[in-house]
Write an enzyme that holds these catalytic residues in place. Structure first.
Site, PDB file in Angstrom:
ATOM      1  N   GLY A  45       5.714   0.104  -5.714  1.00  0.00           N
ATOM      2  CA  GLY A  45       4.333   0.518  -5.508  1.00  0.00           C
ATOM      3  C   GLY A  45       3.803  -0.084  -4.220  1.00  0.00           C
ATOM      4  O   GLY A  45       4.419  -1.002  -3.651  1.00  0.00           O
ATOM      5  N   GLN A  50      -2.730  -3.316   1.352  1.00  0.00           N
ATOM      6  CA  GLN A  50      -1.509  -4.083   1.684  1.00  0.00           C
ATOM      7  C   GLN A  50      -0.959  -3.719   3.068  1.00  0.00           C
ATOM      8  O   GLN A  50      -0.130  -4.446   3.614  1.00  0.00           O
ATOM      9  CB  GLN A  50      -0.424  -3.863   0.622  1.00  0.00           C
ATOM     10  CG  GLN A  50      -0.789  -4.462  -0.735  1.00  0.00           C
ATOM     11  CD  GLN A  50       0.303  -4.256  -1.751  1.00  0.00           C
ATOM     12  OE1 GLN A  50       0.436  -3.173  -2.323  1.00  0.00           O
ATOM     13  NE2 GLN A  50       1.124  -5.271  -1.967  1.00  0.00           N
ATOM     14  N   CYS A  92       4.743  -9.247  -6.300  1.00  0.00           N
ATOM     15  CA  CYS A  92       3.838  -8.511  -5.410  1.00  0.00           C
ATOM     16  C   CYS A  92       4.376  -8.644  -3.991  1.00  0.00           C
ATOM     17  O   CYS A  92       4.713  -9.754  -3.560  1.00  0.00           O
ATOM     18  CB  CYS A  92       2.433  -9.103  -5.507  1.00  0.00           C
ATOM     19  SG  CYS A  92       1.253  -8.308  -4.398  1.00  0.00           S
ATOM     20  N   LEU A  93       4.452  -7.535  -3.284  1.00  0.00           N
ATOM     21  CA  LEU A  93       4.995  -7.572  -1.920  1.00  0.00           C
ATOM     22  C   LEU A  93       4.113  -8.418  -0.996  1.00  0.00           C
ATOM     23  O   LEU A  93       4.582  -8.885   0.040  1.00  0.00           O
ATOM     24  CB  LEU A  93       5.129  -6.147  -1.371  1.00  0.00           C
ATOM     25  CG  LEU A  93       6.146  -5.266  -2.107  1.00  0.00           C
ATOM     26  CD1 LEU A  93       6.088  -3.836  -1.575  1.00  0.00           C
ATOM     27  CD2 LEU A  93       7.562  -5.832  -1.987  1.00  0.00           C
ATOM     28  N   HIS A 134      -1.246  -2.219 -11.468  1.00  0.00           N
ATOM     29  CA  HIS A 134      -1.091  -3.233 -10.406  1.00  0.00           C
ATOM     30  C   HIS A 134      -1.687  -2.696  -9.091  1.00  0.00           C
ATOM     31  O   HIS A 134      -2.406  -3.409  -8.391  1.00  0.00           O
ATOM     32  CB  HIS A 134       0.392  -3.570 -10.258  1.00  0.00           C
ATOM     33  CG  HIS A 134       0.734  -4.574  -9.208  1.00  0.00           C
ATOM     34  ND1 HIS A 134       1.291  -5.813  -9.496  1.00  0.00           N
ATOM     35  CD2 HIS A 134       0.630  -4.546  -7.859  1.00  0.00           C
ATOM     36  CE1 HIS A 134       1.500  -6.476  -8.368  1.00  0.00           C
ATOM     37  NE2 HIS A 134       1.116  -5.726  -7.348  1.00  0.00           N
ATOM     38  N   GLU A 135      -1.392  -1.418  -8.799  1.00  0.00           N
ATOM     39  CA  GLU A 135      -1.888  -0.837  -7.530  1.00  0.00           C
ATOM     40  C   GLU A 135      -3.399  -0.605  -7.577  1.00  0.00           C
ATOM     41  O   GLU A 135      -4.094  -0.840  -6.582  1.00  0.00           O
ATOM     42  CB  GLU A 135      -1.143   0.463  -7.203  1.00  0.00           C
ATOM     43  CG  GLU A 135       0.369   0.318  -7.057  1.00  0.00           C
ATOM     44  CD  GLU A 135       0.805  -0.874  -6.232  1.00  0.00           C
ATOM     45  OE1 GLU A 135       0.116  -1.242  -5.273  1.00  0.00           O
ATOM     46  OE2 GLU A 135       1.856  -1.466  -6.557  1.00  0.00           O
ATOM     47  N   HIS A 138      -5.100  -3.696  -6.765  1.00  0.00           N
ATOM     48  CA  HIS A 138      -5.151  -3.958  -5.318  1.00  0.00           C
ATOM     49  C   HIS A 138      -6.356  -3.249  -4.675  1.00  0.00           C
ATOM     50  O   HIS A 138      -6.991  -3.784  -3.772  1.00  0.00           O
ATOM     51  CB  HIS A 138      -3.881  -3.450  -4.626  1.00  0.00           C
ATOM     52  CG  HIS A 138      -2.751  -4.438  -4.599  1.00  0.00           C
ATOM     53  ND1 HIS A 138      -2.848  -5.679  -3.999  1.00  0.00           N
ATOM     54  CD2 HIS A 138      -1.477  -4.358  -5.052  1.00  0.00           C
ATOM     55  CE1 HIS A 138      -1.690  -6.321  -4.103  1.00  0.00           C
ATOM     56  NE2 HIS A 138      -0.838  -5.539  -4.747  1.00  0.00           N
TER      57      HIS A 138
HETATM   58  O1  K1U Z   1       2.019  -3.592  -4.995  1.00  0.00           O
HETATM   59  C1  K1U Z   1       2.986  -4.330  -4.763  1.00  0.00           C
HETATM   60  O2  K1U Z   1       2.849  -5.480  -4.376  1.00  0.00           O
HETATM   61  C2  K1U Z   1       4.361  -3.802  -5.008  1.00  0.00           C
HETATM   62  C3  K1U Z   1       4.976  -4.369  -6.295  1.00  0.00           C
HETATM   63  C4  K1U Z   1       4.553  -3.475  -7.440  1.00  0.00           C
HETATM   64  C5  K1U Z   1       4.777  -3.999  -8.823  1.00  0.00           C
HETATM   65  C6  K1U Z   1       5.795  -4.861  -9.151  1.00  0.00           C
HETATM   66  C7  K1U Z   1       5.972  -5.286 -10.466  1.00  0.00           C
HETATM   67  C8  K1U Z   1       5.124  -4.849 -11.442  1.00  0.00           C
HETATM   68  C9  K1U Z   1       4.110  -4.000 -11.118  1.00  0.00           C
HETATM   69  C10 K1U Z   1       3.946  -3.566  -9.806  1.00  0.00           C
HETATM   70  C11 K1U Z   1       6.476  -4.372  -6.116  1.00  0.00           C
HETATM   71  O3  K1U Z   1       7.076  -3.360  -6.006  1.00  0.00           O
HETATM   72  S1  K1U Z   1       7.283  -5.910  -6.104  1.00  0.00           S
HETATM   73  C12 K1U Z   1       9.013  -5.439  -5.954  1.00  0.00           C
HETATM   74  C13 K1U Z   1       9.594  -4.874  -7.213  1.00  0.00           C
HETATM   75  O4  K1U Z   1       9.015  -5.014  -8.278  1.00  0.00           O
HETATM   76  C14 K1U Z   1      10.858  -4.118  -7.147  1.00  0.00           C
HETATM   77  C15 K1U Z   1      11.541  -3.935  -5.968  1.00  0.00           C
HETATM   78  C16 K1U Z   1      12.751  -3.231  -5.938  1.00  0.00           C
HETATM   79  C17 K1U Z   1      13.276  -2.720  -7.117  1.00  0.00           C
HETATM   80  C18 K1U Z   1      12.603  -2.889  -8.296  1.00  0.00           C
HETATM   81  C19 K1U Z   1      11.402  -3.604  -8.325  1.00  0.00           C
HETATM   82 ZN    ZN Z   2       1.009  -6.197  -5.276  1.00  0.00          ZN
END
Ligand code: K1U
Ligand code: ZN
Length: 172
Positions: A45, A50, A92-93, A134-135, A138
């Site tokens: 996401g 972001q 979270c990225l 989650h998004e 944000h």
């Molecule tokens: O919004 C963001 O920071 C992105 C985040 C979204 C998210 C992660 C976990 C739960 C809910 C929402 C991410 O994508 S973190 C990376 C991640 O979870 C992932 C990356 C590659 C493959 C699978 C998962």
């Molecule tokens: Zn996030």
């Protein structure tokens, strides 16, 4: 185009973003860039703040680019209904290196617009519901760490302080 991802404690991550009112080429370019940036990260996401844009635009793709049917572009998303409660570990990225268990609704119904301005509804459960919530957080300036309580909150507060100090050193 891949855009740089803003990292905690960037103040743009704390903005309550205004709704999109104009569905034009600039918006479609933003959505395309967000999808490319999310896939490159990689993530499931990404929300406009972001990438430094204060606007209610989010993208979600649990397949991380493997299945075009799983890509969702959500503009001005609103949760209409929610049910159940589940706890899973989130990251979270914008907060690299920190993960924790976050409680969220298990099933949601969301209304949003696509990049052409067409309204639609989506029903989501489990990880899709979690990623969308989650998004949407944000877009309201809320980070997953804000949902933590007690000892988890204290531990994450220390981790965030360290992360902010490291960022200060990098930027100095
Ligand atoms: O919004 C963001 O920071 C992105 C985040 C979204 C998210 C992660 C976990 C739960 C809910 C929402 C991410 O994508 S973190 C990376 C991640 O979870 C992932 C990356 C590659 C493959 C699978 C998962
Ligand atoms: Zn996030």
């Amino acid at each position: 185009m891949i855009r740089p991802i803003r990292l905690y404690p960037d103040p743009v991550l704390r903005v309550r973003c205004p709704e999109v009112e104009i569905f034009d080429d600039e918006l479609r370019r933003l959505a395309d860039d967000m999808v490319e940036t999310m896939h490159d990260a990689p993530g499931i996401g990404l929300a406009a703040p972001q990438v430094g844009v204060e606007s209610r635009v989010a993208v979600v793709d649990l397949s991380v680019g493997e299945d075009p049917d799983q890509l969702h572009v959500l503009i001005n998303p609103e949760v209409l209904d929610r049910e159940g409660r589940g706890v899973e570990v989130e990251g979270c990225l914008s907060i690299p290196g920190i993960t924790d268990k976050v409680p969220r609704s298990l099933r949601i119904r969301v209304r949003a617009r696509d990049a052409a301005g067409e309204a639609f509804e989506i029903e989501a459960d489990d990880w899709l519901a979690r990623a969308i919530l989650h998004e949407i957080d944000h877009l309201d300036g809320v980070l997953f760490v804000d949902h933590l309580r007690g000892l988890r909150r204290e531990r994450v507060r220390r981790q965030l302080k360290k992360l902010a100090e490291t960022r200060d050193e990098v930027l100095a």
